[in-house]
Design a protein around this motif. Structure first.
Motif, PDB file in Angstrom:
ATOM      1  N   ARG B  77       0.823  -1.211   0.000  1.00 50.75           N
ATOM      2  CA  ARG B  77       0.000   0.000   0.000  1.00 50.75           C
ATOM      3  C   ARG B  77       0.857   1.259   0.000  1.00 50.75           C
ATOM      4  O   ARG B  77       0.522   2.257  -0.647  1.00 50.75           O
ATOM      5  N   ALA B  78       1.973   1.210   0.722  1.00 46.89           N
ATOM      6  CA  ALA B  78       2.849   2.382   0.733  1.00 46.89           C
ATOM      7  C   ALA B  78       3.466   2.592  -0.652  1.00 46.89           C
ATOM      8  O   ALA B  78       3.539   3.721  -1.131  1.00 46.89           O
ATOM      9  N   LEU B  79       3.884   1.506  -1.285  1.00 47.69           N
ATOM     10  CA  LEU B  79       4.450   1.636  -2.636  1.00 47.69           C
ATOM     11  C   LEU B  79       3.423   2.261  -3.574  1.00 47.69           C
ATOM     12  O   LEU B  79       3.736   3.114  -4.408  1.00 47.69           O
ATOM     13  N   LYS B  80       2.184   1.839  -3.416  1.00 49.40           N
ATOM     14  CA  LYS B  80       1.103   2.373  -4.240  1.00 49.40           C
ATOM     15  C   LYS B  80       0.933   3.871  -3.969  1.00 49.40           C
ATOM     16  O   LYS B  80       0.849   4.673  -4.899  1.00 49.40           O
ATOM     17  N   ALA B  81       0.926   4.228  -2.692  1.00 42.77           N
ATOM     18  CA  ALA B  81       0.759   5.636  -2.327  1.00 42.77           C
ATOM     19  C   ALA B  81       1.915   6.479  -2.851  1.00 42.77           C
ATOM     20  O   ALA B  81       1.738   7.645  -3.179  1.00 42.77           O
ATOM     21  N   LEU B  82       3.102   5.881  -2.919  1.00 41.27           N
ATOM     22  CA  LEU B  82       4.286   6.635  -3.362  1.00 41.27           C
ATOM     23  C   LEU B  82       4.483   6.558  -4.873  1.00 41.27           C
ATOM     24  O   LEU B  82       5.462   7.079  -5.403  1.00 41.27           O
ATOM     25  N   ARG B  84       5.175   3.823  -6.605  1.00 43.83           N
ATOM     26  CA  ARG B  84       6.248   2.890  -6.946  1.00 43.83           C
ATOM     27  C   ARG B  84       5.706   1.466  -7.132  1.00 43.83           C
ATOM     28  O   ARG B  84       6.197   0.505  -6.560  1.00 43.83           O
TER      29      ARG B  84
END
Ligand code: SF4
Lengths: 404, 297
Positions: B77-82, B84
């Motif tokens: 989810r963080a990769l998606k938010a960033l 990446r």
């Protein structure tokens, strides 16, 4: 006069507004009363397109914490919230979040362990997890604290998670007018989060040379000394006091509101012979009690304790030099040991050459009502102690809900 | 469905740490070597307590034993938010973390269809702590907590059918693999890698230490597990389309597999026959699924 945006909202909505204004990127939620509506408000903000955030509907609180921990490590600003039994279930990964020095912000909507009603035993039971702990008095403070928490947690000198506690029902489901800060001003106050180290594959080599090989736990490692990880973490929390004060000051300058010095807020303590200490919503009730007693000429004051971890030892030592008795109101009890506030206060003041007397009061546990008259009685007793009269017992369960 | 590849198509790049922390002949270390060849370096690997643990040079994150599904969720989810989404998120976990203590969190990630790859290096017990029984341990196997004695015949109950349970979450891809069938293993990872959503690969990874056989027999043991039907190789798409990826005309007797391992040394002929009955029965059911190409549920 500049235009201010007020809305009458519950504590949980104020919290969700804090999340929105802080531009949280990953939030993880699981329903538990009286925290549930925070997640609902966040979901609504996202559904309406007002907040760009990955919201994970997880399968339990242990998971919500582990999810934000992992997301924070990758570099997203993260939020998680809980209450009572959910807080207890979250215990294990909370250690990992703080040991990894990850700036996660969590709201704990207080619910005690012996029923649905609020007391501070849920968050107090996490004292050993290495998180900074703040306790809030009203809905405005909840919203403002979320923003201040990110600024503090992400500060390079701190890098620690922060838990913001506020009383369930009394705030979570009660509406009060709350000023919603301007988004542009929040953006200025709160720059984007940068992870240290960065674990993205293209940044990994660099992160490795900076931190040494291995996992994020190495952030804490101190070479051959097996105790180093504990010492470094402990000192980091102690050192955060200065940053908390700084952030609170700057928030005050920019938004026109601050909360004492960020650690404690003193009220009519200047010439007080006796002082009582209260946390959370009890501080509001206590302020009224102090005003009443002052109007009767009784020299009493109040300290609202906002930052419980790290404990504002120095502030209390300074206060201890100019007051003769302090009455600590604990909305918690560590069974078989006592109130957390009482114990900390005595620890903080023991080394003073001339220390004040310190009394303890258990009040408001399991949602028991604490009225102005109850606090007046506690303050009266503390004042008696200040004047050298014999008071017994030193620690008591406050008689609550009228009755006399 | 995965496409057949040849040995020559196995990527040359090595991403494992050598020498790692594994024993000689460790099937799980080999599983890591093969799997990460196929996954490539643009990967964040999550680890939870497992044996062997520090296996690859990819960026590594992880934490609590019970939260494997959450670590990959948060990371994805963080990769998606960033922005990446190019980076792959892989949970490389043992059977304890997948079948038992971490089952809830991985089930959560599966039902949310997080874009992650969960790879189970399945050595059928808690080898990290010295060989205690897990949900993946086969029936009657001796472990340190299911010993053999006058009152005990080893593990009293059967294995949890975890691949099928994950398939029943309706996730895009579930498969089984074996370190003795490297091209099949790599083809499955390459196929899963191309799918967005939750992928699960369960790799049988023989453990000479815990299963009690000589370290030079790892491949033989792993191969026999498949050839006897003890560990069938298959793949399931969307919890529905089914295919056996290895289908001999006839299965070898399961006794050949069991007799190589000290953990089954105590078995009587009668017990081996019972195991054979279970294996044959299950294999026949899988053949039917393979024939119609679907799980009818
Ligand atoms: S105990 Fe088993 S799984 Fe662990 S390293 Fe040794 S062979 Fe591998």
């Amino acid at each position: 006069m500049e235009h201010k945006n007020f809305e009458v909202m519950t504590g949980n909505k104020a919290c969700a507004w804090g999340v929105k204004l802080s531009r949280v990127q990953v939030a993880s939620i699981y329903p538990v009363t009286p925290q549930t509506t925070i997640g609902e408000y966040i979901a609504e903000f996202i559904a309406k397109g007002e907040l760009n955030c990955e919201l994970v509907n997880a399968e339990g609180e242990l998971s919500t914490q582990a999810i934000v921990k992992a997301a924070s490590r990758v570099g997203a600003r993260t939020f998680v919230c809980t209450s009572g039994p959910g807080q207890l279930y979250m215990h294990h990964p909370m250690h990992g979040t703080s040991s990894g020095r990850l700036p996660v912000v969590m709201a704990t909507v207080h619910r005690g362990n012996k029923g649905m009603q609020p007391d501070h035993t849920d968050l107090m039971s996490q004292l050993w997890t290495g998180w900074i702990q703040w306790y809030c008095e009203n809905n405005q403070e909840v919203l403002d604290s979320v923003i201040m928490a990110y600024r503090t947690a992400e500060d390079k000198r701190v890098r620690l998670p922060i838990a913001i506690g506020y009383d369930g029902y009394i705030l979570s489901y009660t509406s009060e007018p709350v000023e919603i800060p301007d988004q542009a001003m929040v953006d200025e106050f709160l720059p984007p989060y940068e992870p240290i180290p960065n674990i993205l594959p293209d940044k990994w080599a660099e992160a490795q040379t900076r931190r040494g090989a291995g996992m994020m736990g190495d952030f804490m490692s101190g070479g051959a000394d097996p105790q180093a990880a504990w010492r470094i973490h402990h000192e980091a929390i102690l050192n955060s006091k200065g940053v908390i004060k700084e952030v609170n000051e700057e928030f005050g300058k920019r938004f026109g509101r601050k909360y004492g010095n960020g650690l404690v807020e003193e009220y009519r303590t200047d010439d007080a012979e006796a002082v009582i200490v209260a946390m959370g919503t009890i501080a509001s009730t206590a302020r009224v009690a102090i005003d009443r007693m002052r109007s009767e000429g009784k020299p009493v004051g109040l300290v609202k304790l906002k930052t419980f971890v790290p404990f504002p030892t120095e502030d209390f030592q300074e206060l201890g030099k100019r007051t003769r008795a302090i009455g600590m109101i604990d909305r918690n009890v560590c069974l078989g040991l006592g109130g957390a506030g009482f114990g900390e206060l005595r620890r903080a003041l023991y080394d003073l050459e001339e220390r004040p007397r310190i009394l303890g009061f258990y009040a408001g546990l399991a949602g028991a009502e604490v009225r102005v008259r109850d606090i007046e009685k506690m303050a009266e007793k503390t004042l008696k102690a200040a004047r050298g009269e014999k008071v017994e017992p030193i620690i008591e369960w406050a008689k609550l809900g009228g009755g006399e | 469905m995965s496409e057949r590849i040849t040995i020559k198509q196995i990527p040359l790049e090595e991403l494992v740490i050598t020498p790692g922390s594994a024993c000689q002949g460790c099937g799980a270390a080999l599983a890591a070597r093969l799997a990460f060849k196929a996954l490539g370096p643009n990967t964040i690997r999550h680890s939870i307590p497992a044996c062997p643990d520090n296996v690859t040079r990819t960026p590594t994150s992880g934490g609590e034993f019970e939260a494997g599904g959450d670590h990959v969720t948060g990371t994805w989810r963080a990769l998606k938010a960033l922005g990446r989404e190019d980076v792959q998120v892989v949970g490389f976990y043992g059977d304890g973390g997948v079948y038992d203590i971490g089952f809830q969190s991985i089930s959560g990630a599966a039902i949310r269809n997080e874009n992650v790859f969960i790879i189970c290096k399945n050595n059928e017990a808690y080898m990290n702590t010295g060989g205690q029984v897990s949900g993946a341990t086969p029936q009657l196997a001796m472990t340190t907590t299911t010993p053999v004695g006058p009152m005990s015949r080893g593990k009293p109950n059967s294995r949890k059918n975890t691949p099928m349970i994950f398939a029943m979450h309706g996730v895009p891809y579930v498969a089984t693999a074996s370190v003795a069938f490297p091209t099949d293993l790599i083809a499955k990872i390459q196929y899963g890698k191309g799918i967005k959503g939750f992928k699960f690969l369960d790799i049988l990874s023989p453990c000479p230490t815990g299963w009690r056989f000589e370290p030079n027999k790892t491949i033989e043991v792993a191969r026999l597990a498949v050839q006897t039907g003890f560990w069938p190789l298959y793949e399931i798409i969307d919890g529905r389309k089914f295919r056996l990826t290895y289908k001999p005309r006839e299965l070898k007797p399961v006794a050949e597999y069991l007799k190589l391992q000290g953990r089954f040394r105590h078995l009587t002929e009668e017990e081996i026959k019972e195991i054979q009955r279970d294996i044959t029965d299950y294999w026949e059911r899988l053949l039917k699924l393979d024939e119609i190409g679907e799980i009818l549920l």
